[in-house]
Design an enzyme around this catalytic site. Structure first.
Site, PDB file in Angstrom:
ATOM      1  N   ARG A  32      33.819  34.850  20.678  1.00  0.00           N
ATOM      2  CA  ARG A  32      33.896  34.030  22.392  1.00  0.00           C
ATOM      3  C   ARG A  32      33.931  33.189  21.697  1.00  0.00           C
ATOM      4  O   ARG A  32      32.454  33.015  20.867  1.00  0.00           O
ATOM      5  CB  ARG A  32      32.985  34.510  23.400  1.00  0.00           C
ATOM      6  CG  ARG A  32      33.845  33.744  24.551  1.00  0.00           C
ATOM      7  CD  ARG A  32      32.827  34.236  25.420  1.00  0.00           C
ATOM      8  NE  ARG A  32      33.844  34.940  26.655  1.00  0.00           N
ATOM      9  CZ  ARG A  32      33.527  35.450  27.786  1.00  0.00           C
ATOM     10  NH1 ARG A  32      31.636  35.179  28.001  1.00  0.00           N
ATOM     11  NH2 ARG A  32      33.664  35.951  28.674  1.00  0.00           N
ATOM     12  N   GLU A  48      41.091  41.787  22.883  1.00  0.00           N
ATOM     13  CA  GLU A  48      41.475  41.814  23.898  1.00  0.00           C
ATOM     14  C   GLU A  48      42.389  43.397  24.181  1.00  0.00           C
ATOM     15  O   GLU A  48      42.146  44.191  25.280  1.00  0.00           O
ATOM     16  CB  GLU A  48      42.862  40.971  24.331  1.00  0.00           C
ATOM     17  CG  GLU A  48      42.232  40.016  25.225  1.00  0.00           C
ATOM     18  CD  GLU A  48      41.285  39.604  26.201  1.00  0.00           C
ATOM     19  OE1 GLU A  48      41.572  40.554  26.906  1.00  0.00           O
ATOM     20  OE2 GLU A  48      40.861  39.006  26.483  1.00  0.00           O
ATOM     21  N   LEU A  91      37.136  54.853  18.903  1.00  0.00           N
ATOM     22  CA  LEU A  91      37.225  54.542  20.922  1.00  0.00           C
ATOM     23  C   LEU A  91      38.092  54.421  21.855  1.00  0.00           C
ATOM     24  O   LEU A  91      38.476  54.623  22.952  1.00  0.00           O
ATOM     25  CB  LEU A  91      38.539  52.725  19.603  1.00  0.00           C
ATOM     26  CG  LEU A  91      37.825  52.304  21.232  1.00  0.00           C
ATOM     27  CD1 LEU A  91      36.028  52.122  21.155  1.00  0.00           C
ATOM     28  CD2 LEU A  91      38.234  50.764  19.516  1.00  0.00           C
ATOM     29  N   TYR A 131      48.900  41.855  32.084  1.00  0.00           N
ATOM     30  CA  TYR A 131      46.996  41.147  31.802  1.00  0.00           C
ATOM     31  C   TYR A 131      47.171  40.556  29.927  1.00  0.00           C
ATOM     32  O   TYR A 131      46.458  39.593  30.203  1.00  0.00           O
ATOM     33  CB  TYR A 131      45.867  42.500  31.659  1.00  0.00           C
ATOM     34  CG  TYR A 131      44.744  42.682  31.129  1.00  0.00           C
ATOM     35  CD1 TYR A 131      44.160  41.015  31.988  1.00  0.00           C
ATOM     36  CD2 TYR A 131      44.590  42.041  30.323  1.00  0.00           C
ATOM     37  CE1 TYR A 131      42.901  40.490  31.374  1.00  0.00           C
ATOM     38  CE2 TYR A 131      43.286  41.766  29.667  1.00  0.00           C
ATOM     39  CZ  TYR A 131      42.585  40.655  30.518  1.00  0.00           C
ATOM     40  OH  TYR A 131      41.187  40.520  29.911  1.00  0.00           O
ATOM     41  N   ASP A 149      42.757  41.180  35.612  1.00  0.00           N
ATOM     42  CA  ASP A 149      41.891  42.737  35.097  1.00  0.00           C
ATOM     43  C   ASP A 149      41.208  43.662  36.207  1.00  0.00           C
ATOM     44  O   ASP A 149      41.766  42.491  37.108  1.00  0.00           O
ATOM     45  CB  ASP A 149      41.856  42.836  33.999  1.00  0.00           C
ATOM     46  CG  ASP A 149      40.245  41.919  34.664  1.00  0.00           C
ATOM     47  OD1 ASP A 149      39.888  41.326  35.165  1.00  0.00           O
ATOM     48  OD2 ASP A 149      38.939  42.649  33.946  1.00  0.00           O
ATOM     49  N   CYS A 201      29.655  40.278  40.791  1.00  0.00           N
ATOM     50  CA  CYS A 201      30.228  40.640  41.248  1.00  0.00           C
ATOM     51  C   CYS A 201      30.432  42.756  41.109  1.00  0.00           C
ATOM     52  O   CYS A 201      32.070  42.869  40.613  1.00  0.00           O
ATOM     53  CB  CYS A 201      31.391  40.310  41.366  1.00  0.00           C
ATOM     54  SG  CYS A 201      32.359  41.038  43.212  1.00  0.00           S
TER      55      CYS A 201
END
Length: 370
Positions: A32, A48, A91, A131, A149, A201
């Site tokens: 980020r 992503e 992964l 997405y 997503d 949330c």
DNA sequence: TACCCGTGGGA
DNA sequence: TTCCCAAGGGT
């Protein structure tokens, strides 16, 4: 000055509240960019792809490793698929790694090594679905693309108290997101929705008392955990099989590569039987030793390992043996030198087999791969 | 649409 | 222990 309807004001207010919260509570993540700065599209794309159905905690180390190995998309495109699969090993969802490699080459060959900024063009790249195309367009290029997503689905399903179960509700959720999307900060909005879903949330313990959108939320009257509605899950079948670890005197072990497509496609594995449906109690002796890659070796049972895939659970009997001096690798097999074991493209299930075998030989467990 | 495709951590 | 599920895509 144009007059706004009540609902337009509500939607604008919702987005503003969310962004105010985001500016204060945004997560600091390796991929980020700092507030106000535009991130590297390559870094956004890489993160992503890795984050698809995968937790942030699991991705971090892999993201750093990939960026260190291949700092730019050209570097990744120039790597071999084998190298990429080795780095991706552990992964999961290995088709992502194959698509990642193919996508890097496409970006280099067809786009001059530069990611296209438009969602429609991103969508055509391998491994980039609705997405991911929206996420890259919004986050890396600040395009007003709706980004939906699992987090956003949950947030919106609760905001609207949607009775429609997933995945049927996706169209409605997508339309709502497109409607409230602020065109001045689409990238921050997308990340804010996902951060809210991940930290406030949450699926099991929604923090409604600290939620910046609580006053907009229709689910607050009842239990927010009732949303989103989901279809019942199917039972997970159980499969049985055997794996064979043949070890040469110099420490090399016999391995093979799985077919390019399908489960664990392209990954390295030990020889083994097929994995058939059966009961956990059933002993796979008949499908055991007789399926071994070397009939003359003195196989012994080292133990069993359990592993859970998305759509079935697996128990493997692990047989070990010392390779006879005159034995050579069969068709499709190759010797993996002891020094190369740690970097091999073993999926997690095969790491469990390896650990079981090493223990049977009283050899030390390998250190965690770098 | 429904199914295939991994893994590890948390409750 | 068992269940859930996490920044989905491909077919």
């Amino acid at each position: 000055m144009t007059r706004k309807s009540k609902s337009e004001i509500g939607k604008s207010s919702l987005s503003k509240s969310l962004l105010v919260w985001y500016d204060r509570a945004r997560r600091d993540l390796p991929w980020r960019a700092a507030p106000g700065e535009r991130p590297d599209p390559y870094a956004v794309w890489l993160s992503e792809i890795m984050l698809q159905q995968t937790t942030v905690a699991a991705v971090k180390a892999y993201y750093e490793k990939f960026l260190a190995l291949w700092p730019r998309v050209d570097d990744l495109a120039a790597a071999s698929l084998e190298q990429v699969l080795q780095a991706w090993a552990g992964l999961g969802y290995y088709s992502r790694a194959r698509n990642l490699h193919a996508c890097a080459q496409r970006v280099v060959v067809e786009h001059g090594g530069v990611f296209p900024p438009r969602e429609s063009e991103l969508r055509r790249l391998p491994g980039v679905g609705p997405y991911t195309a929206g996420a890259i367009a919004a986050i890396a290029f600040d395009q007003p693309a709706p980004v939906v997503d699992g987090n956003v689905e949950r947030v919106v399903a609760r905001l609207l108290a949607l009775e429609t179960p997933l995945p049927a509700a996706k169209k409605e959720i997508f339309a709502f997101v497109a409607d409230i999307l602020p065109h001045d900060r689409p990238g921050d909005f997308a990340q804010a929705m996902m951060d809210l879903g991940a930290t406030v949330c949450a699926p099991r313990a929604p923090g409604c008392l600290i939620c910046p959108l609580a006053r907009f939320c229709a689910a607050r009257g009842g239990d927010p955990r009732d949303f989103p509605k989901k279809p019942p899950k199917k039972a997970r079948p159980f499969r049985r099989g055997a794996a064979f670890v043949l070890r040469r005197a110099d420490g090399a072990v016999l391995a093979r590569r799985r077919p390019e497509r399908g489960l664990l496609g392209g990954m390295t594995e030990f020889f083994g039987s097929d994995w058939r449906e059966g009961r956990a109690e059933d002993w796979p002796e008949k499908r055991g030793r007789e399926r071994a890659p070397c009939a003359t070796a003195n196989w012994r049972l080292a133990g069993e390992i359990d592993h859970v895939f998305t759509h079935f659970a697996l128990r493997l009997a692990v047989f070990v043996a010392a390779a006879p001096a005159d034995f050579s690798a069969p068709e499709g097999g190759f010797w993996l030198a002891a020094d190369d074991l740690r970097a091999a493209a073993f999926p997690s299930v095969m790491r469990k087999v390896e650990a079981c075998a090493l223990k049977a030989w009283d050899l030390p467990a390998p250190a965690k791969p770098a």
